[in-house]
Design a protein around this motif. Structure first.
Motif, short mmCIF file in Angstrom:
data_model
loop_
_atom_site.label_atom_id
_atom_site.label_comp_id
_atom_site.label_asym_id
_atom_site.label_seq_id
_atom_site.Cartn_x
_atom_site.Cartn_y
_atom_site.Cartn_z
N ILE A 40 -2.66 -28.50 9.29
CA ILE A 40 -1.21 -28.24 9.19
C ILE A 40 -0.59 -27.92 10.55
O ILE A 40 0.60 -27.60 10.64
CB ILE A 40 -0.92 -27.09 8.20
N ALA A 41 -1.42 -27.98 11.62
CA ALA A 41 -0.87 -27.74 12.96
C ALA A 41 0.08 -28.87 13.34
O ALA A 41 -0.18 -30.04 13.06
CB ALA A 41 -2.00 -27.62 13.98
N LYS A 42 1.18 -28.52 13.95
CA LYS A 42 2.15 -29.51 14.42
C LYS A 42 2.16 -29.49 15.94
O LYS A 42 2.49 -28.47 16.55
CB LYS A 42 3.54 -29.20 13.87
N TYR A 43 1.81 -30.64 16.53
CA TYR A 43 1.76 -30.68 17.98
C TYR A 43 3.16 -30.82 18.55
O TYR A 43 3.92 -31.72 18.19
CB TYR A 43 0.90 -31.84 18.49
N ILE A 44 3.50 -29.88 19.45
CA ILE A 44 4.77 -29.91 20.18
C ILE A 44 4.43 -29.75 21.66
O ILE A 44 3.75 -28.79 22.05
CB ILE A 44 5.71 -28.78 19.73
N GLU A 45 4.85 -30.67 22.45
CA GLU A 45 4.53 -30.65 23.88
C GLU A 45 5.05 -29.37 24.53
O GLU A 45 6.23 -29.06 24.46
CB GLU A 45 5.16 -31.85 24.58
N PHE A 138 2.53 -19.39 15.13
CA PHE A 138 1.23 -19.01 15.67
C PHE A 138 0.61 -20.23 16.35
O PHE A 138 0.68 -21.35 15.82
CB PHE A 138 0.31 -18.52 14.56
N PRO A 139 -0.01 -20.01 17.53
CA PRO A 139 -0.67 -21.13 18.23
C PRO A 139 -2.02 -21.45 17.60
O PRO A 139 -2.72 -20.56 17.12
CB PRO A 139 -0.83 -20.60 19.65
N VAL A 140 -2.38 -22.72 17.61
CA VAL A 140 -3.65 -23.16 17.04
C VAL A 140 -4.48 -23.77 18.16
O VAL A 140 -4.00 -24.63 18.93
CB VAL A 140 -3.43 -24.20 15.92
N LEU A 147 -3.72 -27.02 20.31
CA LEU A 147 -3.46 -28.16 19.43
C LEU A 147 -2.03 -28.21 18.92
O LEU A 147 -1.54 -29.28 18.58
CB LEU A 147 -4.41 -28.12 18.22
N GLY A 148 -1.38 -27.06 18.83
CA GLY A 148 -0.02 -27.07 18.30
C GLY A 148 0.34 -25.73 17.68
O GLY A 148 -0.33 -24.72 17.91
N LEU A 149 1.39 -25.74 16.87
CA LEU A 149 1.89 -24.53 16.23
C LEU A 149 1.79 -24.65 14.71
O LEU A 149 1.89 -25.75 14.16
CB LEU A 149 3.35 -24.28 16.61
N VAL A 150 1.60 -23.52 14.08
CA VAL A 150 1.76 -23.44 12.63
C VAL A 150 2.72 -22.30 12.33
O VAL A 150 2.78 -21.32 13.08
CB VAL A 150 0.42 -23.21 11.88
#
Length: 422
Positions: A40-45, A138-140, A147-150
């Motif tokens: 469910i992590a969403k990658y955001i640069e 939260f950072p993953v 990897l991204g944020l959740v």
């Protein structure tokens, strides 16, 4: 000498590059199970802490779904800037001219999450952090790689999705233990309608052919609702699947009922019970034995060919509920073949109706219960309904009564019809 290849324009295929966000999405799906945080992590640069507030504002305006942007400093993600904060800081010319450094808007992370950890196991921890600090994002990481944020909302949505999927699978398993809604054994035809108040419930019915002349049709109602009750219905269904492999000479109705009661005595927790209405058909002896074990009334109705001048028998409970050993005890202690069962003779066009108490307990928009008298009138009128329309008639009655109200309990209705007895 090597053969020279004619490289024409048609020799090459176009390279189809997936958009970056789609590529990252595919990576998460392929490398993590649906129950892991990485899925469910969403990658955001990440954006450098040195950019202007106006630049961040433009990123948010370009993507209406973007709620937070990770901020990077010295090759490390140090926190996030939320959409609300940056747009409020840049919504006028004066604010844009006097806006602070980006670092002043950064919300530091209070916890980092491992992509391989499981969502359900971690939900309690991040909920606690949210209550203590107000953190939503939260950072993953995986092997120290960002990897991204959740978000907390993402956790809750995924938990709802996983639970809905699990309940749907469990409901399908529970339904598999019940026979077809249109079943025929010898002279008896069964039509049934069932609706659980929740995804899972405590109602189950069974229809089993014991030999060429004997069959049983049963309606069970487990005390309680939802998941706990459904587990006991699986126990009942498993029992009936098991006895199908027994020798036919062992499949005597009284013995099966006693075995079931003793089996459930070891399975039903203290304080729970299972009511049952069991109809045993013996075409050789031309009789029907009805065991009402603490269940709702059973109605037996017969009319003449015109549908008039009918008679009704009401079979009330003569046995205690199952799961306490008392039913087996009563059968064992019976004398002269009389054990409390109601015995009816085979009659052409005899209809027998079984139902769970969810049918009489259902309420309409005004909170008015359906009650026993309406159920009795309904079954009298159901007698005239054509075989193929029975299920639709039952469903229509339930729908019309509850209107927009919710079912307070599971509803099961069985309609048994004897046909053409020589």
């Amino acid at each position: 000498m090597q053969e020279e290849i004619d490289v024409s324009q048609n020799f090459f295929e176009d390279i189809q590059e997936a958009p970056q966000d789609q590529a990252h999405k595919t990576f998460f799906q392929e490398n993590f199970s649906p129950k892991q945080i990485g899925s469910i992590a969403k990658y955001i640069e990440p954006v450098s802490a040195n950019v202007s507030a106006e630049y961040l504002s433009s990123l948010f305006k370009d993507d209406e779904e973007l709620r937070a942007i990770p901020i990077e400093q010295n090759d490390s993600v140090i926190g996030i800037v939320e959409r609300r904060a940056i747009l409020e800081a840049t919504n006028t010319t004066w604010k844009r001219l006097t806006s602070k450094n980006i670092i002043d808007y950064v919300e530091p992370f209070h916890e980092s999450l491992n992509a391989n950890d499981y969502i359900e196991k971690t939900l309690g921890e991040i909920s606690k952090i949210n209550r203590q600090t107000g953190s939503v994002f939260f950072p993953v990481y995986s092997r120290r790689r960002f990897l991204g944020l959740v978000s907390l909302d993402g956790f809750l949505d995924k938990m709802d999705q996983l639970r809905a999927q699990d309940l749907a699978k469990a409901a399908a398993i529970q339904k598999s233990f019940m026979p077809s809604s249109d079943t025929k054994f010898g002279s008896c035809e069964l039509r049934s309608w069932n609706k659980m108040a929740n995804e899972l419930g405590g109602d189950i019915y069974q229809a089993i052919k014991l030999d060429d002349t004997k069959s049983m049709i049963c309606c069970f109602d487990v005390s309680g609702k939802n998941v706990a009750a459904s587990l006991l219905t699986i126990a009942v269904g498993s029992f009936f699947k098991m006895i199908r492999v027994l020798p036919k000479d062992a499949l005597q109705p009284e013995k099966i009922i006693s075995m079931l009661d003793e089996f459930l005595q070891d399975s039903v927790p203290m304080g729970n019970f299972i009511t049952a209405a069991i109809c045993c058909f013996d075409e050789e002896k031309r009789r029907i034995s009805i065991y009402n074990c603490g269940h709702t009334n059973v109605y037996a109705i017969i009319k003449n060919e015109s549908g008039a001048n009918g008679k009704m028998a009401v079979i009330e409970p003569t046995f205690p509920p199952m799961g306490m050993g008392a039913v087996s005890e009563q059968i064992k202690n019976s004398k002269d073949g009389k054990n409390g069962a109601t015995v009816l003779p085979f009659k052409d066009c005899l209809h027998i109706n079984l139902y769970s108490d969810g049918f009489t307990d259902m309420k309409n928009n005004d909170g008015e219960r359906y009650e026993d008298d309406r159920a009795k009138d309904f079954f009298i009128n159901l007698y005239r309904v054509k075989d193929g329309d029975v299920e639709e008639k039952i469903q229509g009655e339930v729908t019309e009564w509850i209107q927009n109200a919710m079912l307070p309990d599971d509803v099961t209705v069985l309609d048994l019809r004897l046909k053409s007895i020589a």
